[in-house]
Scaffold this active site. Structure first.
Site, PDB file in Angstrom:
ATOM      1  N   ASN A  49       0.828  -1.220   0.000  1.00 30.06           N
ATOM      2  CA  ASN A  49       0.000   0.000   0.000  1.00 30.06           C
ATOM      3  C   ASN A  49       0.858   1.265   0.000  1.00 30.06           C
ATOM      4  OD1 ASN A  49       0.952   0.164   2.615  1.00 30.06           O
ATOM      5  ND2 ASN A  49      -1.069   0.178   3.601  1.00 30.06           N
ATOM      6  N   ASN A 117      -6.264 -12.696   5.578  1.00 30.32           N
ATOM      7  CA  ASN A 117      -6.409 -12.639   4.124  1.00 30.32           C
ATOM      8  C   ASN A 117      -5.307 -13.404   3.404  1.00 30.32           C
ATOM      9  OD1 ASN A 117      -8.763 -11.080   4.114  1.00 30.32           O
ATOM     10  ND2 ASN A 117      -7.628  -9.148   4.171  1.00 30.32           N
ATOM     11  N   TYR A 163       2.276  -3.750  17.915  1.00 23.99           N
ATOM     12  CA  TYR A 163       3.204  -4.536  17.086  1.00 23.99           C
ATOM     13  C   TYR A 163       3.576  -5.844  17.789  1.00 23.99           C
ATOM     14  CZ  TYR A 163       7.279  -5.493  14.094  1.00 23.99           C
ATOM     15  OH  TYR A 163       8.178  -6.065  13.227  1.00 23.99           O
ATOM     16  N   THR A 193      17.674  -5.941  11.750  1.00 25.60           N
ATOM     17  CA  THR A 193      18.285  -6.096  10.441  1.00 25.60           C
ATOM     18  C   THR A 193      18.512  -4.713   9.833  1.00 25.60           C
ATOM     19  OG1 THR A 193      17.137  -8.206  10.148  1.00 25.60           O
ATOM     20  CG2 THR A 193      18.032  -7.175   8.168  1.00 25.60           C
TER      21      THR A 193
END
Length: 340
Positions: A49, A117, A163, A193
């Site tokens: 998105n 989804n 989160y 990372t």
């Protein structure tokens, strides 16, 4: 292009020519994964998105006929116009505190409705599905280093919980969906990372320090700088993704991260040394629920996948600093405004 050497023989062959979906495919990690999969001859669909993903991350592949970019929010049902996929990598979710706390409800829903989804599509297509979880599910850990069997120490109602708890729920959903619906699931818990294509405004410590040092701004160290993190270079992480997806290490999550442990003070001084910056170090209050120590136990990845990180922190920082220095020279206004 990165070359990957696989040390283990218990892998299924790499797919060639298959349709593969990456949700969050225009993001930092998604774009590096797309590089690898396209190089193998797969047709890669990057669904994003563009809330935190960037089209420029996929610029290396812009002339490839094996890349399709689909602007779509993963919390909406995946389009029926997409082809049948052999593999799906679920990487969609803001991953830095600045971004995931900006809209905590949206972050939670990505890990709930978005995960749902993705799983429904994997079931429909008969696809193997990969879920990117996080070391944040360990919270502020009471066990060090953190093994996969540790359940964590997470505040369910704190500023990071959208989160942390979102990712914990997503792990449960992927696990139970896989067991009850017969979908092949792989899950990785990603530790810190870094590398090229990080966003300058993501608030992560590596990008913060590098941008501040290159601009001659003070390096912001939170607390007394004694808190630790373990930093994995992006090439190593993507190699781990590939090994896990092609392995038979089913159901349970696998830690991927570099077990080298550094304090924030040590990282700040290393960035200053490499850049030659004379920026001072300033100290700010420690954020709420910020983990004091973070280091992966990678025994499982090492024993079952033959995976260990190969890029040292110094080597990885040299590449990351070179990238951000190039970005500042190419579009200084955009980088500076994003970092402010």
């Amino acid at each position: 292009m990165i070359e990957f050497n696989h040390a283990t023989g218990s892998l299924r062959p790499a797919l060639e020519g298959a349709n593969i979906l990456i949700t969050g495919g225009a993001g930092f990690l998604g774009s590096h994964l797309a590089d690898l999969l396209v190089s193998r001859g797969n047709h890669v669909y990057c669904l994003d998105n563009f809330h935190t993903g960037r089209a420029s991350n996929l610029s290396r592949l812009q002339f490839s006929n094996r890349l399709s970019v689909v602007q779509h929010d993963v919390t909406d049902e995946l389009p029926d116009t997409l082809p049948k996929f052999a593999e799906i990598y679920n990487l969609a979710c803001p991953a830095s505190p600045v971004h995931y706390q900006a809209d905590p409800v949206s972050t939670a829903m990505i890990n709930c409705k978005g995960a749902w989804n993705v799983l429904r599509r994997a079931e429909r297509d008969g696809a193997r599905v990969f879920h990117a979880s996080t070391s944040e599910i360990y919270g502020d850990p009471e066990i060090h280093p953190q093994p996969e069997h540790y359940w964590g120490n997470v505040n369910t109602v704190g500023p990071r919980s959208c989160y942390d708890e979102g990712k914990r729920f997503a792990e449960t959903l992927f696990t139970d969906f896989g067991k009850t619906r017969g979908v092949t699931v792989r899950m990785v818990r990603i530790f810190n990372t870094y590398g090229p294509r990080m966003q300058p405004d993501d608030g992560r410590v590596v990008s913060n320090f590098v941008i501040q040092a290159l601009l001659g701004q003070p390096l912001t160290v939170y607390g007394d700088g004694s808190q630790t993190r373990s930093f994995c270079y992006v090439d190593d992480l993507i190699r781990g993704f590939d090994l896990l997806m092609r392995s038979e290490v089913a159901d349970s999550p696998v830690n991927l991260g570099n077990p080298g442990e550094f304090t924030m003070e040590e990282l700040a001084h290393l960035v200053l040394e490499i850049t030659g910056s004379r920026s001072p170090i300033v100290r700010l209050p420690l954020p709420v629920d910020d983990p004091k120590r973070r280091k992966p136990d990678i025994s499982k990845a090492s024993e079952l996948l033959g995976w260990r990180p190969e890029v040292s922190l110094r080597e990885g920082l040299l590449k990351t600093i070179e990238y951000f220095d190039g970005e500042l020279r190419r579009q200084p206004a955009a980088v500076i405004s994003a970092a402010e």
